[in-house]
Design a protein around this motif. Sequence first.
Motif, PDB file in Angstrom:
ATOM      1  N   ILE A 149      81.474 -20.564 -13.272  1.00  0.00           N
ATOM      2  CA  ILE A 149      81.563 -21.952 -13.758  1.00  0.00           C
ATOM      3  C   ILE A 149      83.021 -22.318 -14.026  1.00  0.00           C
ATOM      4  O   ILE A 149      83.493 -23.407 -13.670  1.00  0.00           O
ATOM      5  CB  ILE A 149      80.716 -22.133 -15.043  1.00  0.00           C
ATOM      6  CG1 ILE A 149      79.221 -22.061 -14.739  1.00  0.00           C
ATOM      7  CG2 ILE A 149      81.060 -23.443 -15.752  1.00  0.00           C
ATOM      8  CD1 ILE A 149      78.705 -23.111 -13.792  1.00  0.00           C
ATOM      9  N   SER A 150      83.747 -21.415 -14.646  1.00  0.00           N
ATOM     10  CA  SER A 150      85.162 -21.660 -14.939  1.00  0.00           C
ATOM     11  C   SER A 150      85.955 -21.856 -13.646  1.00  0.00           C
ATOM     12  O   SER A 150      86.817 -22.739 -13.561  1.00  0.00           O
ATOM     13  CB  SER A 150      85.732 -20.487 -15.743  1.00  0.00           C
ATOM     14  OG  SER A 150      87.032 -20.754 -16.175  1.00  0.00           O
ATOM     15  N   MET A 151      85.641 -21.059 -12.649  1.00  0.00           N
ATOM     16  CA  MET A 151      86.350 -21.155 -11.365  1.00  0.00           C
ATOM     17  C   MET A 151      86.176 -22.535 -10.731  1.00  0.00           C
ATOM     18  O   MET A 151      87.141 -23.123 -10.242  1.00  0.00           O
ATOM     19  CB  MET A 151      85.839 -20.069 -10.417  1.00  0.00           C
ATOM     20  CG  MET A 151      86.407 -20.147  -9.013  1.00  0.00           C
ATOM     21  SD  MET A 151      85.714 -18.884  -7.921  1.00  0.00           S
ATOM     22  CE  MET A 151      83.996 -19.424  -7.826  1.00  0.00           C
ATOM     23  N   VAL A 152      84.945 -23.066 -10.753  1.00  0.00           N
ATOM     24  CA  VAL A 152      84.719 -24.368 -10.105  1.00  0.00           C
ATOM     25  C   VAL A 152      85.290 -25.519 -10.935  1.00  0.00           C
ATOM     26  O   VAL A 152      85.373 -26.644 -10.451  1.00  0.00           O
ATOM     27  CB  VAL A 152      83.224 -24.616  -9.789  1.00  0.00           C
ATOM     28  CG1 VAL A 152      82.695 -23.537  -8.872  1.00  0.00           C
ATOM     29  CG2 VAL A 152      82.388 -24.737 -11.031  1.00  0.00           C
ATOM     30  N   PHE A 196      94.076 -11.349  -4.132  1.00  0.00           N
ATOM     31  CA  PHE A 196      93.908 -10.842  -5.499  1.00  0.00           C
ATOM     32  C   PHE A 196      95.091  -9.961  -5.880  1.00  0.00           C
ATOM     33  O   PHE A 196      95.523  -9.117  -5.091  1.00  0.00           O
ATOM     34  CB  PHE A 196      92.597 -10.048  -5.574  1.00  0.00           C
ATOM     35  CG  PHE A 196      92.438  -9.202  -6.818  1.00  0.00           C
ATOM     36  CD1 PHE A 196      92.375  -9.793  -8.071  1.00  0.00           C
ATOM     37  CD2 PHE A 196      92.338  -7.820  -6.737  1.00  0.00           C
ATOM     38  CE1 PHE A 196      92.231  -9.017  -9.219  1.00  0.00           C
ATOM     39  CE2 PHE A 196      92.186  -7.039  -7.877  1.00  0.00           C
ATOM     40  CZ  PHE A 196      92.130  -7.641  -9.117  1.00  0.00           C
ATOM     41  N   LYS A 197      95.619 -10.194  -7.068  1.00  0.00           N
ATOM     42  CA  LYS A 197      96.679  -9.330  -7.590  1.00  0.00           C
ATOM     43  C   LYS A 197      96.398  -8.995  -9.049  1.00  0.00           C
ATOM     44  O   LYS A 197      95.923  -9.845  -9.806  1.00  0.00           O
ATOM     45  CB  LYS A 197      98.051 -10.008  -7.476  1.00  0.00           C
ATOM     46  CG  LYS A 197      98.677  -9.884  -6.095  1.00  0.00           C
ATOM     47  CD  LYS A 197     100.088 -10.416  -6.069  1.00  0.00           C
ATOM     48  CE  LYS A 197     100.649 -10.367  -4.655  1.00  0.00           C
ATOM     49  NZ  LYS A 197     101.955 -11.050  -4.561  1.00  0.00           N
ATOM     50  N   ARG A 198      96.701  -7.770  -9.390  1.00  0.00           N
ATOM     51  CA  ARG A 198      96.566  -7.324 -10.782  1.00  0.00           C
ATOM     52  C   ARG A 198      97.960  -7.141 -11.360  1.00  0.00           C
ATOM     53  O   ARG A 198      98.790  -6.439 -10.782  1.00  0.00           O
ATOM     54  CB  ARG A 198      95.790  -6.007 -10.832  1.00  0.00           C
ATOM     55  CG  ARG A 198      95.731  -5.396 -12.213  1.00  0.00           C
ATOM     56  CD  ARG A 198      94.930  -4.104 -12.187  1.00  0.00           C
ATOM     57  NE  ARG A 198      94.939  -3.456 -13.486  1.00  0.00           N
ATOM     58  CZ  ARG A 198      94.207  -2.389 -13.788  1.00  0.00           C
ATOM     59  NH1 ARG A 198      93.414  -1.857 -12.877  1.00  0.00           N
ATOM     60  NH2 ARG A 198      94.264  -1.857 -14.982  1.00  0.00           N
ATOM     61  N   GLN A 238      95.692 -15.957  -5.261  1.00  0.00           N
ATOM     62  CA  GLN A 238      94.635 -16.891  -5.666  1.00  0.00           C
ATOM     63  C   GLN A 238      93.936 -16.445  -6.955  1.00  0.00           C
ATOM     64  O   GLN A 238      93.717 -17.242  -7.854  1.00  0.00           O
ATOM     65  CB  GLN A 238      93.621 -17.039  -4.517  1.00  0.00           C
ATOM     66  CG  GLN A 238      94.179 -17.809  -3.339  1.00  0.00           C
ATOM     67  CD  GLN A 238      93.234 -17.777  -2.151  1.00  0.00           C
ATOM     68  OE1 GLN A 238      92.892 -16.726  -1.622  1.00  0.00           O
ATOM     69  NE2 GLN A 238      92.810 -18.954  -1.706  1.00  0.00           N
ATOM     70  N   ILE A 239      93.564 -15.187  -7.016  1.00  0.00           N
ATOM     71  CA  ILE A 239      92.906 -14.643  -8.205  1.00  0.00           C
ATOM     72  C   ILE A 239      93.855 -13.650  -8.856  1.00  0.00           C
ATOM     73  O   ILE A 239      94.269 -12.670  -8.232  1.00  0.00           O
ATOM     74  CB  ILE A 239      91.566 -13.951  -7.858  1.00  0.00           C
ATOM     75  CG1 ILE A 239      90.626 -14.907  -7.120  1.00  0.00           C
ATOM     76  CG2 ILE A 239      90.907 -13.410  -9.128  1.00  0.00           C
ATOM     77  CD1 ILE A 239      90.122 -16.077  -7.937  1.00  0.00           C
ATOM     78  N   ILE A 240      94.204 -13.912 -10.105  1.00  0.00           N
ATOM     79  CA  ILE A 240      95.152 -13.069 -10.835  1.00  0.00           C
ATOM     80  C   ILE A 240      94.435 -12.382 -11.998  1.00  0.00           C
ATOM     81  O   ILE A 240      93.790 -13.042 -12.821  1.00  0.00           O
ATOM     82  CB  ILE A 240      96.325 -13.905 -11.399  1.00  0.00           C
ATOM     83  CG1 ILE A 240      97.105 -14.584 -10.277  1.00  0.00           C
ATOM     84  CG2 ILE A 240      97.252 -13.038 -12.261  1.00  0.00           C
ATOM     85  CD1 ILE A 240      97.886 -13.658  -9.371  1.00  0.00           C
ATOM     86  N   LEU A 241      94.558 -11.074 -12.055  1.00  0.00           N
ATOM     87  CA  LEU A 241      94.102 -10.335 -13.235  1.00  0.00           C
ATOM     88  C   LEU A 241      95.321 -10.029 -14.092  1.00  0.00           C
ATOM     89  O   LEU A 241      96.177  -9.234 -13.708  1.00  0.00           O
ATOM     90  CB  LEU A 241      93.395  -9.038 -12.833  1.00  0.00           C
ATOM     91  CG  LEU A 241      93.053  -8.081 -13.981  1.00  0.00           C
ATOM     92  CD1 LEU A 241      92.159  -8.746 -15.017  1.00  0.00           C
ATOM     93  CD2 LEU A 241      92.403  -6.801 -13.461  1.00  0.00           C
ATOM     94  N   VAL A 255     101.305 -22.510  -6.209  1.00  0.00           N
ATOM     95  CA  VAL A 255     100.522 -21.293  -6.007  1.00  0.00           C
ATOM     96  C   VAL A 255      99.373 -21.605  -5.047  1.00  0.00           C
ATOM     97  O   VAL A 255      98.939 -22.756  -4.945  1.00  0.00           O
ATOM     98  CB  VAL A 255      99.980 -20.737  -7.343  1.00  0.00           C
ATOM     99  CG1 VAL A 255     101.102 -20.201  -8.204  1.00  0.00           C
ATOM    100  CG2 VAL A 255      99.166 -21.781  -8.106  1.00  0.00           C
ATOM    101  N   PRO A 256      98.863 -20.604  -4.323  1.00  0.00           N
ATOM    102  CA  PRO A 256      97.759 -20.863  -3.383  1.00  0.00           C
ATOM    103  C   PRO A 256      96.481 -21.272  -4.106  1.00  0.00           C
ATOM    104  O   PRO A 256      96.263 -20.899  -5.255  1.00  0.00           O
ATOM    105  CB  PRO A 256      97.583 -19.519  -2.666  1.00  0.00           C
ATOM    106  CG  PRO A 256      98.177 -18.502  -3.586  1.00  0.00           C
ATOM    107  CD  PRO A 256      99.283 -19.189  -4.313  1.00  0.00           C
ATOM    108  N   GLN A 257      95.662 -22.059  -3.411  1.00  0.00           N
ATOM    109  CA  GLN A 257      94.406 -22.562  -3.996  1.00  0.00           C
ATOM    110  C   GLN A 257      93.198 -21.929  -3.314  1.00  0.00           C
ATOM    111  O   GLN A 257      93.260 -21.627  -2.126  1.00  0.00           O
ATOM    112  CB  GLN A 257      94.352 -24.083  -3.866  1.00  0.00           C
ATOM    113  CG  GLN A 257      95.416 -24.820  -4.670  1.00  0.00           C
ATOM    114  CD  GLN A 257      95.277 -24.621  -6.164  1.00  0.00           C
ATOM    115  OE1 GLN A 257      94.170 -24.644  -6.695  1.00  0.00           O
ATOM    116  NE2 GLN A 257      96.390 -24.409  -6.846  1.00  0.00           N
TER     117      GLN A 257
END
Length: 312
Positions: A30-33, A63-65, A100-103, A136-138
């Motif tokens: 939900i947060s992502m959308v 994805f990057k951590r 796109q997704i950052i931890l 940043v990429p989407q």
Amino acid sequence: MNNSYHLNRIVENIEKVIIGKREIVELVVISMVCNGHVLIEDVPGVGKTSLVSALAKSIDASFKRIQFTPDILPSDITGFTLFNQKSGEFEYRTGSIMSQIILADEINRTSPKTQASLLEVMEENQVTIDGNTYKVPQPFMVLATQNPVEYLGTYPLPEAQLDRFFIKISLGYPLADEESRILSELQLKNPMHSLNPAAKSSDIAAIQQEVKNIHVDKSLCDYIVNIVGETRRSPNILLGSSPRGSISLFKAAQAWAYYNNRAYVIPDDIKKMVVPVLSHRILLKQETKLKKLRAEDILVSILNNIKIPVVK
């Protein structure tokens, strides 16, 4: 057209890795959308990293951590400019945030200066280096993990930083039968290795636009304002939620209605999202903490004392 089936597929895909935590997985999706970021506050070893990695794989996103250690610098995250002697010009070297997704792992173990380097990118989806801005990429999403502040060597996140997070969640320990199932499945194969995408990044972009069209009645807007307003008036709360909290609650209710295949919001959508959206945005008084009351308890009490509107 409602593409909510994509969201259900993503949730079910992540559940192959994260067992017994469907509600938490749903909140992350939900947060992502909603173009939101997530703060995960939990003890080590309960699957925070696996959750974020599974989300990235499920939408086929980069994805990057980033391990937030005390010695990490802001430039390690945002990037920096370097003078190229051959071309005679300054060049931008990307930082870890360009994904796109950052931890953001153990975000409260790094210095406040480094924590603050995330403020711009979380709000504006860009970084500014030496006067130049870089997008940043989407879709872009930060999922930050934080150890409880009782742990040694941590820096509590300031209110401005906390307010940038769309929701706060906690995975908690699994039930005995869930933990047993985790061990059994590991014996057969690591589910993370065989996880395939359930949707594409372009699907998420389309859903993000569709969610904005979910209808919210005027009476429900007033309901949201009343809830957030009570956090500013409660005798148990030192600092209530900002208007950003109202906006986030509005968006979260729209997304939950969309996820449940409705084109309109009902009061239950709002009630469902109050605790995860507002619990980290309020600061309790010291005497409230001494009574062993939590932010979640206060918010539930506020909800119970506000009349639910009847939507015609």
